[in-house]
Write an enzyme that holds these catalytic residues in place. Sequence first.
Site, PDB file in Angstrom:
ATOM      1  N   GLY A  14       0.808  -1.223   0.000  1.00 32.57           N
ATOM      2  CA  GLY A  14       0.000   0.000   0.000  1.00 32.57           C
ATOM      3  C   GLY A  14       0.831   1.258   0.000  1.00 32.57           C
ATOM      4  O   GLY A  14       1.962   1.268  -0.483  1.00 32.57           O
ATOM      5  N   ASP A  26      -5.288  -7.437  -7.681  1.00 30.57           N
ATOM      6  CA  ASP A  26      -5.047  -7.283  -6.246  1.00 30.57           C
ATOM      7  C   ASP A  26      -3.777  -6.472  -6.028  1.00 30.57           C
ATOM      8  O   ASP A  26      -2.667  -6.947  -6.307  1.00 30.57           O
ATOM      9  CB  ASP A  26      -4.920  -8.661  -5.576  1.00 30.57           C
ATOM     10  CG  ASP A  26      -6.161  -9.494  -5.809  1.00 30.57           C
ATOM     11  OD1 ASP A  26      -7.259  -9.012  -5.493  1.00 30.57           O
ATOM     12  OD2 ASP A  26      -6.021 -10.618  -6.336  1.00 30.57           O
ATOM     13  N   LEU A  27      -3.946  -5.287  -5.520  1.00 28.25           N
ATOM     14  CA  LEU A  27      -2.846  -4.325  -5.386  1.00 28.25           C
ATOM     15  C   LEU A  27      -1.649  -4.917  -4.636  1.00 28.25           C
ATOM     16  O   LEU A  27      -1.788  -5.420  -3.526  1.00 28.25           O
ATOM     17  CB  LEU A  27      -3.363  -3.082  -4.641  1.00 28.25           C
ATOM     18  CG  LEU A  27      -2.383  -1.914  -4.583  1.00 28.25           C
ATOM     19  CD1 LEU A  27      -2.174  -1.327  -5.961  1.00 28.25           C
ATOM     20  CD2 LEU A  27      -2.902  -0.853  -3.615  1.00 28.25           C
ATOM     21  N   ASP A  28      -0.478  -4.830  -5.250  1.00 23.60           N
ATOM     22  CA  ASP A  28       0.783  -5.258  -4.632  1.00 23.60           C
ATOM     23  C   ASP A  28       0.817  -6.762  -4.341  1.00 23.60           C
ATOM     24  O   ASP A  28       1.618  -7.217  -3.525  1.00 23.60           O
ATOM     25  CB  ASP A  28       1.062  -4.480  -3.327  1.00 23.60           C
ATOM     26  CG  ASP A  28       1.172  -2.990  -3.568  1.00 23.60           C
ATOM     27  OD1 ASP A  28       1.451  -2.589  -4.703  1.00 23.60           O
ATOM     28  OD2 ASP A  28       0.971  -2.214  -2.615  1.00 23.60           O
ATOM     29  N   GLU A  29      -0.079  -7.529  -4.992  1.00 22.54           N
ATOM     30  CA  GLU A  29      -0.136  -8.961  -4.716  1.00 22.54           C
ATOM     31  C   GLU A  29       0.269  -9.794  -5.929  1.00 22.54           C
ATOM     32  O   GLU A  29       0.244 -11.013  -5.880  1.00 22.54           O
ATOM     33  CB  GLU A  29      -1.555  -9.378  -4.281  1.00 22.54           C
ATOM     34  CG  GLU A  29      -2.051  -8.739  -2.989  1.00 22.54           C
ATOM     35  CD  GLU A  29      -1.453  -9.394  -1.747  1.00 22.54           C
ATOM     36  OE1 GLU A  29      -0.578 -10.284  -1.887  1.00 22.54           O
ATOM     37  OE2 GLU A  29      -1.851  -8.995  -0.633  1.00 22.54           O
TER      38      GLU A  29
END
Lengths: 290, 290, 290, 290
Positions: C207, C232-235
């Site tokens: 994040g 999926d953010l940063d995943e």
Amino acid sequence: MTPIAERVDHACLIVHGPDQSGLVAPIAALVTRNGGNVVSLDQYSSNPEGGDFFQRVVFHRPGLQAALPQIESDLEATLGPLALTWRLTDQSMPKRMAILASTSDHCLLELLWRHRRGELPVEIPMVISNHTTTAEDVRGFGIPFLHVPSRGPDKSEAEAKILELVRGNVDFLVLARYMQILSDDFLRQVEVPVINIHHSFLPAFIGAAPYRRAHERGVKLIGATSHYVTKDLDEGPIIEQDVARVDHSMTAADLQARGAYVERAVLSRAVQWHAEDRVIRHGNHNIVFA
Amino acid sequence: MTPIAERVDHACLIVHGPDQSGLVAPIAALVTRNGGNVVSLDQYSSNPEGGDFFQRVVFHRPGLQAALPQIESDLEATLGPLALTWRLTDQSMPKRMAILASTSDHCLLELLWRHRRGELPVEIPMVISNHTTTAEDVRGFGIPFLHVPSRGPDKSEAEAKILELVRGNVDFLVLARYMQILSDDFLRQVEVPVINIHHSFLPAFIGAAPYRRAHERGVKLIGATSHYVTKDLDEGPIIEQDVARVDHSMTAADLQARGAYVERAVLSRAVQWHAEDRVIRHGNHNIVFA
Amino acid sequence: MTPIAERVDHACLIVHGPDQSGLVAPIAALVTRNGGNVVSLDQYSSNPEGGDFFQRVVFHRPGLQAALPQIESDLEATLGPLALTWRLTDQSMPKRMAILASTSDHCLLELLWRHRRGELPVEIPMVISNHTTTAEDVRGFGIPFLHVPSRGPDKSEAEAKILELVRGNVDFLVLARYMQILSDDFLRQVEVPVINIHHSFLPAFIGAAPYRRAHERGVKLIGATSHYVTKDLDEGPIIEQDVARVDHSMTAADLQARGAYVERAVLSRAVQWHAEDRVIRHGNHNIVFA
Amino acid sequence: MTPIAERVDHACLIVHGPDQSGLVAPIAALVTRNGGNVVSLDQYSSNPEGGDFFQRVVFHRPGLQAALPQIESDLEATLGPLALTWRLTDQSMPKRMAILASTSDHCLLELLWRHRRGELPVEIPMVISNHTTTAEDVRGFGIPFLHVPSRGPDKSEAEAKILELVRGNVDFLVLARYMQILSDDFLRQVEVPVINIHHSFLPAFIGAAPYRRAHERGVKLIGATSHYVTKDLDEGPIIEQDVARVDHSMTAADLQARGAYVERAVLSRAVQWHAEDRVIRHGNHNIVFA
């Protein structure tokens, strides 16, 4: 890496000389009685009995510039009797750095780019090169580019030209993969420190073609070394070194390409530390308070 | 690092020789027709035209041991006409490794400890030392310790004793900071690879007292080098190297203490890779499929 | 890092699918019967029994371009029945890469500079930014710069504009510190891989504001992570990570300045490996044959 | 790493508190007037205006032991009015360190071995384990081994036993991969610092099974973190961290095996720095003068 703007009213004091009991206290007291507050302090004794003493103090002193003459008198009066030499610099005054380059751009552009980011506390009054390949890039950074050709075995004319350009105008010189060997005469006359980047992990592969020789020897790491230039080629006091991993599948050209990234990082750190007065020369060694 | 138990029915095939088009296919076909499934494959050509070819294949073959003679015949018939040399090893058969040591324990104990953890696919039939300082530690690991003193300039008696102990009993020798120079005669007669750890980043500081000389030169990194021993001291083909950062405040003794950790790591990796047949000697270079 | 010029007549073949005995041989035979000579070969089985098989083969084939259709037919006929998927690329054809940036220049300029040095096998048809700060630098490299502002909460207009620019014109997108979160819709419609650089050692500090949070937590290393972008953010699956040492004296701004050097190195390696077909996506993991 | 023998007559003084102008001078003057000579000095201000001040001074003072009470009175009189807290230790007095372990031997043996080499300025009055697997190794180092089983959900009996053993007998506790979570009650009652090693790069993978989760996430580096234990699991102030490179071919068990080497190095450095009074706790951060 403190921005120049935040360095206003900050001074750096370098002290060295024969160690003896109780040197830290009078120096700290001097800073205090001159209105300074110690921001950072590094100290090193090569031997508590009979060795050498090295100290770097950064202090904050509102209205520093006006107070400098008085602080200097106090330093003279206090440290002279202790046989200590000292150097006081206003951290908001960037050092003037000339860069000498040849055809390679990787070290040169890295320095110009870090300078533009505000990470090197220097001014760059000029880049001098014996080739013109990097002229456009250098001027794109708004830095004057000067072409001083150096052909044939006699380098005296080129060196004379460079001396004329830099003498009195710069505080130190950086050889950013400058592929000419500077003469003893030049080094004597230039009268400012000269920083070089050698493309090997010194003292391995002193001299020419280190990547080719590293390839022939089958090393598993290649390195780069930044050092002050002395009359003994590749033998000057080392400021910084680093390495990168290589393997059997890489050609000498691959080592050179990989090594370029080590060179630019090592030279940049050496230049930054020199510009921030973090490097104290002592014989053929450097004390580096990094 | 695969545990020996999981290596049952796994073979490692090393092939090298002059490169030519289409070598991978017949080797892979050979593995398949002998009931094997390729688990990993590394390949390297020094030059696609006229260079050398190196390949390491690990394959799984149920009932490997019984099948070995037939696979070897097939290799002979298939690779011989291609002028390729090969070596086939059963990965569940640990290599037999003798360790030679002197007074330092750091490399020696690290090897014994990694062996006990199951991380080195070797058996250690003996540790030989010209001192007795590490005897108790070695025996604490359940490994035979043999004392072969080596005093005075004439090493021939000690070397004869060591030869007697190791010949036919081991697959390779490791010099874990063994402080005696082995003679050319010994190296000729021992007939197995000998791995050494040199306490510098070769080719820097070849010879004696590298930490003292590193200190004198004022280097910012110290290193260690593991290599096969040849008759030319510190000139054998390099298996692995690594470095650690040092600074001006460290004495030569500090460099030595810091260096010990680099030495044990570098030697351990070199021994593991040799034991796993990941190192192919080629002139004064090593192809390391690590 | 092989220059494009030396990649003429070199193909890269990626194969993956369910593992089974004897896959390497038919693939190697296919290369041979189509006139190719294997230059390098990497292979990985997630499990010799019931796992997945991944292979990357680079081969030299004189007259490659004309032979591609026939090789592709052969691949289809040979690998289809084995349930294997494959991808064949001509290594002399650079991939087309668009870069999205915001105000930071460190990742962007590093990519442009490495490209100019011939170290990235890509063409860069455009740099798109939601700011104009880097326009002059980008154009100095001879690369088209396009300004697509993205203000306010509704990003759909900006995304539509970007889609229009890149669709059909590029093979992958790189977010070089692009400070806008791309919508699921955009990712679905863009239909090419998108590579991001996150300024932390994921999964730490997912994040916003990772350097501030790293400073608050008092970590001793900071990192950067390059990954494929997913909804999926940063995943998304990680391509490359690295770290740099920091200490208590550094502010959050210092961490950010130090981190910039990790970010540009990590993103550059990820882009190079992707462009050289060294990265095979497999669920949320990447097989990286680097 | 200075040997204990060379630390005779060396004191370490830690000072911290609210920063103000002119703190370094009175402290240095105090050392001088008490007959001491500064050997090394580290200083840090979190902010020159309104921040916190931290200083570590090592000084040599012949006849230190006899002079300690007088130096302490002087410190009280001098630093009390400045609202500074201080801690003075005789560097020739090793700290007493108890180790808690479970079945893993890698961190435990590394500490015992470094202690035997004279690299850790500690005494180890006991190793306590909830298993007996390492008993023989520990006793081989001449260190008392105590077995305190800890089965079932109620740990209060085991904790009471440990408290009884360590209270008043040790200066700090080290958890060398001790696989039990210590209760808040225990931490309150033990009244000495407790150092832990967590097998991940915190704050990534807080809690159980970090290597399994690192494998699932597909990270390219694994790490270890040493920190002081607080009531919030894995949230205590970080002393040291490091990482090692891993790749797609490694299983979770491989990560664990590789990670063991990072863990033992990180924990050893943290223990050494703590024992040498180089770590100053400040809220949830550590100032580490390493």
